[in-house]
Scaffold this motif. Sequence first.
Motif, mmCIF file in Angstrom:
data_model
loop_
_atom_site.group_PDB
_atom_site.id
_atom_site.type_symbol
_atom_site.label_atom_id
_atom_site.label_comp_id
_atom_site.label_asym_id
_atom_site.label_seq_id
_atom_site.Cartn_x
_atom_site.Cartn_y
_atom_site.Cartn_z
ATOM 1 N N ALA A 89 -5.908 0.412 -2.407
ATOM 2 C CA ALA A 89 -5.788 1.866 -2.074
ATOM 3 C C ALA A 89 -4.549 2.605 -2.770
ATOM 4 C CB ALA A 89 -5.833 2.262 -0.482
ATOM 5 N N SER A 90 -4.032 1.749 -3.770
ATOM 6 C CA SER A 90 -2.658 2.454 -4.388
ATOM 7 C C SER A 90 -2.812 3.456 -5.009
ATOM 8 C CB SER A 90 -2.286 1.202 -5.402
ATOM 9 O OG SER A 90 -3.304 1.041 -6.649
ATOM 10 N N SER A 91 -3.913 4.305 -5.414
ATOM 11 C CA SER A 91 -3.975 5.570 -5.971
ATOM 12 C C SER A 91 -3.791 6.756 -4.886
ATOM 13 C CB SER A 91 -5.713 5.967 -6.653
ATOM 14 O OG SER A 91 -6.272 5.676 -5.633
ATOM 15 N N THR A 92 -3.729 6.104 -3.505
ATOM 16 C CA THR A 92 -3.410 7.080 -2.446
ATOM 17 C C THR A 92 -2.227 6.583 -1.692
ATOM 18 O OG1 THR A 92 -5.507 7.901 -2.096
ATOM 19 C CG2 THR A 92 -4.157 7.977 -0.250
ATOM 20 N N ALA A 93 -2.278 5.625 -1.051
ATOM 21 C CA ALA A 93 -1.014 4.816 -0.017
ATOM 22 C C ALA A 93 -1.577 3.479 0.168
ATOM 23 C CB ALA A 93 -0.629 5.833 0.926
ATOM 24 N N SER A 94 -0.607 2.804 0.347
ATOM 25 C CA SER A 94 -0.829 1.207 0.663
ATOM 26 C C SER A 94 -0.108 1.099 2.125
ATOM 27 C CB SER A 94 -0.421 0.412 -0.333
ATOM 28 O OG SER A 94 -1.065 0.592 -1.518
ATOM 29 N N SER A 95 -0.530 0.040 2.786
ATOM 30 C CA SER A 95 0.285 -0.608 4.023
ATOM 31 C C SER A 95 1.572 -1.487 3.129
ATOM 32 C CB SER A 95 -0.569 -1.364 4.872
ATOM 33 O OG SER A 95 -1.442 -0.649 5.722
ATOM 34 N N LEU A 96 2.479 -1.790 4.113
ATOM 35 C CA LEU A 96 3.523 -2.679 3.390
ATOM 36 C C LEU A 96 2.992 -4.071 3.345
ATOM 37 C CD1 LEU A 96 5.193 -0.256 4.415
ATOM 38 C CD2 LEU A 96 7.144 -1.870 4.555
ATOM 39 N N SER A 97 3.380 -4.811 1.987
ATOM 40 C CA SER A 97 3.255 -5.895 2.079
ATOM 41 C C SER A 97 4.434 -6.713 2.951
ATOM 42 C CB SER A 97 3.327 -6.680 0.659
ATOM 43 O OG SER A 97 4.761 -6.390 0.033
ATOM 44 N N GLU A 98 4.375 -8.133 3.028
ATOM 45 C CA GLU A 98 5.543 -8.826 3.740
ATOM 46 C C GLU A 98 6.698 -8.651 2.853
ATOM 47 O OE1 GLU A 98 4.364 -12.660 5.527
ATOM 48 O OE2 GLU A 98 2.171 -11.952 5.029
ATOM 49 N N ARG A 99 6.375 -8.447 1.629
ATOM 50 C CA ARG A 99 7.730 -8.512 0.462
ATOM 51 C C ARG A 99 8.507 -7.093 0.809
ATOM 52 N NH1 ARG A 99 4.774 -8.553 -3.728
ATOM 53 N NH2 ARG A 99 4.929 -10.683 -4.252
ATOM 54 N N GLY A 100 7.601 -6.082 0.847
ATOM 55 C CA GLY A 100 8.195 -4.784 1.142
ATOM 56 C C GLY A 100 8.789 -4.656 2.450
ATOM 57 N N PHE A 101 8.234 -5.357 3.385
ATOM 58 C CA PHE A 101 8.719 -5.086 4.639
ATOM 59 C C PHE A 101 10.164 -5.688 4.922
ATOM 60 C CE2 PHE A 101 8.974 -6.256 9.272
ATOM 61 C CZ PHE A 101 8.603 -5.179 9.934
ATOM 62 N N HIS B 26 -9.445 -0.931 2.947
ATOM 63 C CA HIS B 26 -8.681 0.273 2.615
ATOM 64 C C HIS B 26 -8.858 0.696 0.961
ATOM 65 C CE1 HIS B 26 -4.920 2.800 2.964
ATOM 66 N NE2 HIS B 26 -6.076 3.510 3.334
ATOM 67 N N VAL B 27 -9.606 1.738 0.852
ATOM 68 C CA VAL B 27 -9.728 2.121 -0.621
ATOM 69 C C VAL B 27 -9.060 3.377 -0.882
ATOM 70 C CG1 VAL B 27 -11.674 0.749 -0.961
ATOM 71 C CG2 VAL B 27 -11.735 3.327 -0.164
ATOM 72 N N GLY B 28 -9.102 3.971 -2.107
ATOM 73 C CA GLY B 28 -8.235 5.462 -2.271
ATOM 74 C C GLY B 28 -9.298 6.465 -1.777
ATOM 75 N N GLN B 29 -8.491 7.442 -1.158
ATOM 76 C CA GLN B 29 -9.077 8.553 -0.449
ATOM 77 C C GLN B 29 -9.976 9.191 -1.312
ATOM 78 O OE1 GLN B 29 -5.853 11.069 0.653
ATOM 79 N NE2 GLN B 29 -6.014 10.519 2.894
ATOM 80 N N PRO B 30 -11.113 9.747 -0.995
ATOM 81 C CA PRO B 30 -12.013 10.483 -1.990
ATOM 82 C C PRO B 30 -11.524 11.700 -2.622
ATOM 83 C CG PRO B 30 -13.092 10.196 0.338
ATOM 84 C CD PRO B 30 -11.683 9.726 0.403
ATOM 85 N N ALA C 112 -15.633 11.368 -4.576
ATOM 86 C CA ALA C 112 -15.515 10.116 -5.548
ATOM 87 C C ALA C 112 -14.577 9.095 -4.883
ATOM 88 C CB ALA C 112 -14.954 10.571 -6.837
ATOM 89 N N LEU C 113 -14.749 7.798 -4.229
ATOM 90 C CA LEU C 113 -13.923 6.906 -3.743
ATOM 91 C C LEU C 113 -13.232 6.235 -4.973
ATOM 92 C CD1 LEU C 113 -15.712 7.632 -1.113
ATOM 93 C CD2 LEU C 113 -15.604 5.133 -0.468
ATOM 94 N N ARG C 114 -12.177 5.499 -4.691
ATOM 95 C CA ARG C 114 -11.531 4.796 -5.767
ATOM 96 C C ARG C 114 -10.921 3.646 -5.261
ATOM 97 N NH1 ARG C 114 -6.659 9.028 -6.184
ATOM 98 N NH2 ARG C 114 -7.064 9.343 -3.762
ATOM 99 N N ILE C 115 -11.322 2.514 -6.083
ATOM 100 C CA ILE C 115 -10.676 1.229 -6.217
ATOM 101 C C ILE C 115 -9.462 1.268 -7.173
ATOM 102 C CG2 ILE C 115 -10.965 -1.229 -6.508
ATOM 103 C CD1 ILE C 115 -13.877 -0.758 -5.172
ATOM 104 N N SER C 116 -8.244 0.908 -6.804
ATOM 105 C CA SER C 116 -7.487 0.896 -7.782
ATOM 106 C C SER C 116 -6.470 -0.142 -7.912
ATOM 107 C CB SER C 116 -6.184 2.002 -7.190
ATOM 108 O OG SER C 116 -6.856 3.013 -6.928
ATOM 109 N N ALA C 117 -6.138 -0.664 -9.181
ATOM 110 C CA ALA C 117 -5.362 -2.021 -9.268
ATOM 111 C C ALA C 117 -3.943 -1.721 -9.422
ATOM 112 C CB ALA C 117 -5.821 -2.584 -10.594
ATOM 113 N N GLY C 118 -3.154 -2.204 -8.372
ATOM 114 C CA GLY C 118 -1.589 -1.860 -8.211
ATOM 115 C C GLY C 118 -0.699 -3.293 -8.464
ATOM 116 N N ALA C 119 0.417 -3.132 -8.514
ATOM 117 C CA ALA C 119 1.214 -4.024 -8.960
ATOM 118 C C ALA C 119 1.196 -5.125 -8.012
ATOM 119 C CB ALA C 119 2.939 -3.426 -8.852
#
Length: 702
Positions: free
Chosen positions: A202-214, A612-616, A631-638
């Motif tokens: 869902a990185s084109s919209t928003a993401s939950s934190l990873s353990e690294r980010g937390f 969890h995918v990108g918002q339409p 249009a739904l989105r599948i996004s490749a993030g870092a």
Amino acid sequence: MFAHTLTQELLRVLERPDLRVIAGERQIMLDPTLDLPFRVQPGGAIVLGLPAQGQQEETAFFLRHALELAPLLEIAPHRALCAAFCAARTAALFWYLDTGRSDADAPAAWVPQMAAAQVPSATILQQIWSALAPLQPALSLPDGSGPFGALYDALCALWPILGPTESLMATGGDARLAVDPATGLNHYGCSHRPRPWAITFASSTASSLSERGFAGAETARLSLLAGALHGRGENAARTLDGDIQARIAAHFGLEADEGVVLAPSGTDCELYALALAALAPGGRPVSNILLAPEETGSGVPLAAMGCHFANDTALGHSVTRGAPIAGFPTDTLVVNVPMRDAAGHVRPAADVDAETCRLTHEMRAADRHVLLHRLDLSKTGLLAPGLAALEQACAPVGRSEDCPDVVVDACQARLDPLRVRDYLDRGWMVMVTGSKFFTGPPFCGALLLPAGVRRRLDGPHPVPVGLGDYSYRHAWPQGRAVARLPAGHNIGLILRWCAALAEMTAISRIPRAVIHDRLHGFLSAVTSRIMTDPALEILPPVRPDRAPMDNAWDTLPTIICFFVRAPGRDAETFHPLALPDARRLYAWLNTDLSGLIPPDDPDAALASVLCHVGQPVPLAHPGRPGVIVGALRISAGARLVVGEPSHEGMDPTERLRREVRNVGRILDKISLILRHWSQLSTAAPVQTYLPHGWQARAILPA
């Protein structure tokens, strides 16, 4: 971290990713003879007693309390009494955030009092101490209420920065950051805690934190609290603000005479860019030329006019959406250049370029200062206008001070840092966020200033006074123009940026060629999978038109958009879901549907998988003329490139194959939902942080 005496019950609580990150390497033991929830030993070890062996919610509460108290006693041993109450405040807020339960269910009588908006009185603090004192090493206090009067004064100053990281990160943005206690998620369907059991693209919209980010945010929170407990709270916050600006500047290669402005969102960046354009030499009215605002943020057109874009600001001020912001010129003109036609097709690049140049020349001829946008990239991965068109639009004509300002909307951050450096070398501002491609938490933005724009902050004219409702002084580079902005620090923004910077640091260590290869393999496999599914129709991806660069990964279309066939429609013609139904599908993917899907469905096991995918994105479609579809989105993030901390030691090739398989599970769950659409529509299920009957090991993505 673990001791051999821990029971299976406690181990299940310690498997929680948030508590695992906070616990780190701290020693945790169980003493069945201890008739207390826990006790912190003089050396910092935690001993859990029998009262901690209750329901998992209560066990988590007692453990979180202990994990807060132990480091605070180490940080400020000279202020052990204050540390005890700081830890109790954090634990109390954690209880309500974690459970959504009422005061009557609190595991200790002091919890509602310590979770209140105001500091309890000195008398109540003294009463609470009788319950807190046995939990920590012995502390000698003078007789009487004197210490608690001083404690009350100290807590009044500390109260705004006390609380779990996940609570504080929900502050300093807007209402969309607030976590719904019933679901554990915010407006975007994501969490400020790690959520590794969810399949997330869902990185084109928003993401939950990873353990690294937390962990990055948690480290910053303890740094702020340590500074405050040592009487250096302002210095600690100012240091973190400056450190974040310096780390962003280093990531994108800024030079000493350039600058970084911290912003809660990309929309706030738009407002800041307008304020800086209004400081341009000549004092002319501003014409703001936007590219495809429907594919950026919903509040961007209002911010581009100098108007309030929500009913509250990042600093908590109530405002009126659409009303002018004090001090911004009221003669600002906003013009939009669309990037898609009425049927949803991408307009020819030459047409977009020509319209941009024409509008810019018309505004300049009318003696207006132009703020011209380059969109890099939109919600669906579009980039415009072209560099040649921008150079033509900005070519000198007449007075030298007539040169337009250019701001690059790179809020998706799907570009190599060297591209950002090139934009700055051209004298252009750049808007970035840590919350899209980098997969940091939502609402952390920054406006990067080239040297020429940065110098405007040293001039005699101040930024609009109403900007003080949105930003603090230390979020900006130093300068006379921002001297009247209020003192203070956006604590939520600091924590969110520290989480995002942990992700940015991780991907900065990956060679460009490796980033390219991992993204290319993933995107190719996912595109092929979508194209073979008759229930889906891919939106033709557009490769960003960029200058050649060795192993350039940012020429890949990293946002894959697709339409979903509406159930019950004629199979010979593709009728995509209308936008409201696409939004329902988006939410149901992120929902445990296990109680609503018949168990005899061959894919019933997928019902509990959270996706969890990108918002339409609202678009037109020739299959449904006159209807806005989604249009739904599948996004490749870092995070896809780097992996999660829990992936350490896993073969990268196999990990990426697993990511592709997880996309397949998302698409299979879409098919499952379409088959049971009527039943789900009647039930109206809601998203939650956890699946029902959570067992982490059983539901981690395969």
